[in-house]
Scaffold this motif. Structure first.
Motif, PDB file in Angstrom:
ATOM      1  N   MET A   1       0.842  -1.186   0.000  1.00 32.99           N
ATOM      2  CA  MET A   1       0.000   0.000   0.000  1.00 32.99           C
ATOM      3  C   MET A   1       0.880   1.239   0.000  1.00 32.99           C
ATOM      4  N   GLY A   2       0.366   2.268  -0.589  1.00 37.90           N
ATOM      5  CA  GLY A   2       1.151   3.475  -0.705  1.00 37.90           C
ATOM      6  C   GLY A   2       1.226   4.273   0.579  1.00 37.90           C
ATOM      7  N   ALA A   3       2.221   5.123   0.606  1.00 37.73           N
ATOM      8  CA  ALA A   3       2.423   5.979   1.779  1.00 37.73           C
ATOM      9  C   ALA A   3       1.263   6.953   1.954  1.00 37.73           C
ATOM     10  N   ILE A   4       0.674   7.389   0.839  1.00 36.41           N
ATOM     11  CA  ILE A   4      -0.452   8.334   0.942  1.00 36.41           C
ATOM     12  C   ILE A   4      -1.614   7.677   1.667  1.00 36.41           C
ATOM     13  N   PHE A   5      -1.911   6.427   1.303  1.00 37.31           N
ATOM     14  CA  PHE A   5      -2.980   5.696   1.988  1.00 37.31           C
ATOM     15  C   PHE A   5      -2.652   5.540   3.473  1.00 37.31           C
ATOM     16  N   GLY A   6      -1.424   5.168   3.768  1.00 42.43           N
ATOM     17  CA  GLY A   6      -1.023   4.976   5.159  1.00 42.43           C
ATOM     18  C   GLY A   6      -1.156   6.249   5.978  1.00 42.43           C
ATOM     19  N   TRP A   7      -0.676   7.359   5.444  1.00 45.15           N
ATOM     20  CA  TRP A   7      -0.773   8.625   6.179  1.00 45.15           C
ATOM     21  C   TRP A   7      -2.216   9.096   6.287  1.00 45.15           C
ATOM     22  N   THR A   8      -3.040   8.765   5.286  1.00 50.54           N
ATOM     23  CA  THR A   8      -4.463   9.105   5.369  1.00 50.54           C
ATOM     24  C   THR A   8      -5.123   8.323   6.501  1.00 50.54           C
ATOM     25  N   VAL A   9      -4.804   7.043   6.600  1.00 50.20           N
ATOM     26  CA  VAL A   9      -5.361   6.230   7.689  1.00 50.20           C
ATOM     27  C   VAL A   9      -4.910   6.780   9.042  1.00 50.20           C
ATOM     28  N   LEU A  10      -3.642   7.116   9.169  1.00 45.27           N
ATOM     29  CA  LEU A  10      -3.147   7.651  10.441  1.00 45.27           C
ATOM     30  C   LEU A  10      -3.797   8.997  10.772  1.00 45.27           C
ATOM     31  N   ALA A  11      -4.061   9.807   9.761  1.00 37.82           N
ATOM     32  CA  ALA A  11      -4.768  11.074   9.989  1.00 37.82           C
ATOM     33  C   ALA A  11      -6.195  10.797  10.464  1.00 37.82           C
ATOM     34  N   LEU A  12      -6.831   9.791   9.881  1.00 40.23           N
ATOM     35  CA  LEU A  12      -8.194   9.433  10.306  1.00 40.23           C
ATOM     36  C   LEU A  12      -8.208   8.855  11.725  1.00 40.23           C
ATOM     37  N   VAL A  13      -7.159   8.153  12.110  1.00 36.79           N
ATOM     38  CA  VAL A  13      -7.045   7.667  13.491  1.00 36.79           C
ATOM     39  C   VAL A  13      -6.992   8.861  14.439  1.00 36.79           C
ATOM     40  N   PHE A  14      -6.244   9.892  14.065  1.00 37.72           N
ATOM     41  CA  PHE A  14      -6.174  11.095  14.898  1.00 37.72           C
ATOM     42  C   PHE A  14      -7.535  11.783  14.974  1.00 37.72           C
ATOM     43  N   VAL A  15      -8.226  11.876  13.850  1.00 39.91           N
ATOM     44  CA  VAL A  15      -9.575  12.450  13.849  1.00 39.91           C
ATOM     45  C   VAL A  15     -10.483  11.631  14.759  1.00 39.91           C
ATOM     46  N   ASP A  16     -10.346  10.325  14.710  1.00 35.77           N
ATOM     47  CA  ASP A  16     -11.136   9.440  15.567  1.00 35.77           C
ATOM     48  C   ASP A  16     -10.882   9.734  17.048  1.00 35.77           C
ATOM     49  N   GLU A  17      -9.622   9.956  17.387  1.00 40.83           N
ATOM     50  CA  GLU A  17      -9.279  10.279  18.778  1.00 40.83           C
ATOM     51  C   GLU A  17      -9.904  11.606  19.201  1.00 40.83           C
ATOM     52  N   LEU A  18      -9.909  12.585  18.308  1.00 39.97           N
ATOM     53  CA  LEU A  18     -10.554  13.867  18.612  1.00 39.97           C
ATOM     54  C   LEU A  18     -12.059  13.697  18.772  1.00 39.97           C
ATOM     55  N   LEU A  19     -12.650  12.869  17.925  1.00 42.42           N
ATOM     56  CA  LEU A  19     -14.092  12.631  18.005  1.00 42.42           C
ATOM     57  C   LEU A  19     -14.489  11.978  19.324  1.00 42.42           C
ATOM     58  N   VAL A  20     -13.690  11.038  19.792  1.00 41.72           N
ATOM     59  CA  VAL A  20     -14.036  10.377  21.054  1.00 41.72           C
ATOM     60  C   VAL A  20     -13.911  11.353  22.221  1.00 41.72           C
ATOM     61  N   MET A  21     -12.946  12.269  22.161  1.00 39.91           N
ATOM     62  CA  MET A  21     -12.834  13.291  23.214  1.00 39.91           C
ATOM     63  C   MET A  21     -14.058  14.209  23.178  1.00 39.91           C
ATOM     64  N   ALA A  22     -14.502  14.558  21.980  1.00 46.85           N
ATOM     65  CA  ALA A  22     -15.713  15.381  21.833  1.00 46.85           C
ATOM     66  C   ALA A  22     -16.935  14.646  22.374  1.00 46.85           C
ATOM     67  N   ALA A  23     -16.970  13.325  22.196  1.00 47.16           N
ATOM     68  CA  ALA A  23     -18.097  12.538  22.712  1.00 47.16           C
ATOM     69  C   ALA A  23     -18.198  12.655  24.229  1.00 47.16           C
ATOM     70  N   PHE A  24     -17.047  12.660  24.899  1.00 47.34           N
ATOM     71  CA  PHE A  24     -17.072  12.835  26.357  1.00 47.34           C
ATOM     72  C   PHE A  24     -17.608  14.215  26.722  1.00 47.34           C
ATOM     73  N   GLY A  25     -17.263  15.222  25.937  1.00 53.27           N
ATOM     74  CA  GLY A  25     -17.778  16.567  26.181  1.00 53.27           C
ATOM     75  C   GLY A  25     -19.280  16.648  25.959  1.00 53.27           C
ATOM     76  N   VAL A  26     -19.770  15.962  24.937  1.00 53.20           N
ATOM     77  CA  VAL A  26     -21.216  15.934  24.666  1.00 53.20           C
ATOM     78  C   VAL A  26     -21.949  15.315  25.848  1.00 53.20           C
ATOM     79  N   TRP A  27     -21.421  14.204  26.346  1.00 59.36           N
ATOM     80  CA  TRP A  27     -22.062  13.550  27.485  1.00 59.36           C
ATOM     81  C   TRP A  27     -22.035  14.468  28.705  1.00 59.36           C
ATOM     82  N   GLY A  28     -20.899  15.114  28.932  1.00 66.64           N
ATOM     83  CA  GLY A  28     -20.793  16.028  30.068  1.00 66.64           C
ATOM     84  C   GLY A  28     -21.783  17.163  29.975  1.00 66.64           C
TER      85      GLY A  28
END
Length: 117
Positions: A1-28
């Motif tokens: 797989m290409g590096a672009i795909f890999g870095w895109t996946v890693l960027a989406l993992v980071f977005v996922d981490e931000l989303l889960v933090m936002a989920a805690f804020g929504v619940w709060g």
């Protein structure tokens, strides 16, 4: 797989981490009329993530890191569900499973290991 795909996946993992933090804020926000939990819960989750689940976590380990990831993403999903956002909870869960599974591909793990050096 290409590096672009890999870095895109890693960027989406980071977005996922931000989303889960936002989920805690929504619940709060849904459970604390003074909105203290809106800020407190994501900060606690970020601290736990930094200490145990981040790529350079000082207390992460072979089994600790994946376990903490499952707990944080699971609680984030439950938080959204409990706050009345069932559809978003399911979407977060599916997105989290897919991007984190893709991040385990050997070609993407090589990118992660290169950055740790």
């Amino acid at each position: 797989m290409g590096a672009i795909f890999g870095w895109t996946v890693l960027a989406l993992v980071f977005v996922d981490e931000l989303l889960v933090m936002a989920a805690f804020g929504v619940w709060g926000g849904a459970h604390d009329p003074r909105a203290v939990l809106v800020w407190l819960l994501p900060l606690v989750a970020m601290g736990v993530w930094w200490a145990f689940a981040s790529p350079k976590a000082p207390y992460g380990g072979t089994w600790v890191r994946p376990l903490v990831k499952v707990v944080v993403f699971g609680l984030g999903t439950l938080a959204l569900w409990d706050a009345g956002h069932e559809g978003w909870a399911v979407a977060l869960l599916v997105f989290s499973v897919v991007v984190n599974a893709l991040a385990l591909l050997p070609s993407i793990q090589v990118l992660v290991e290169e950055q740790r050096l």
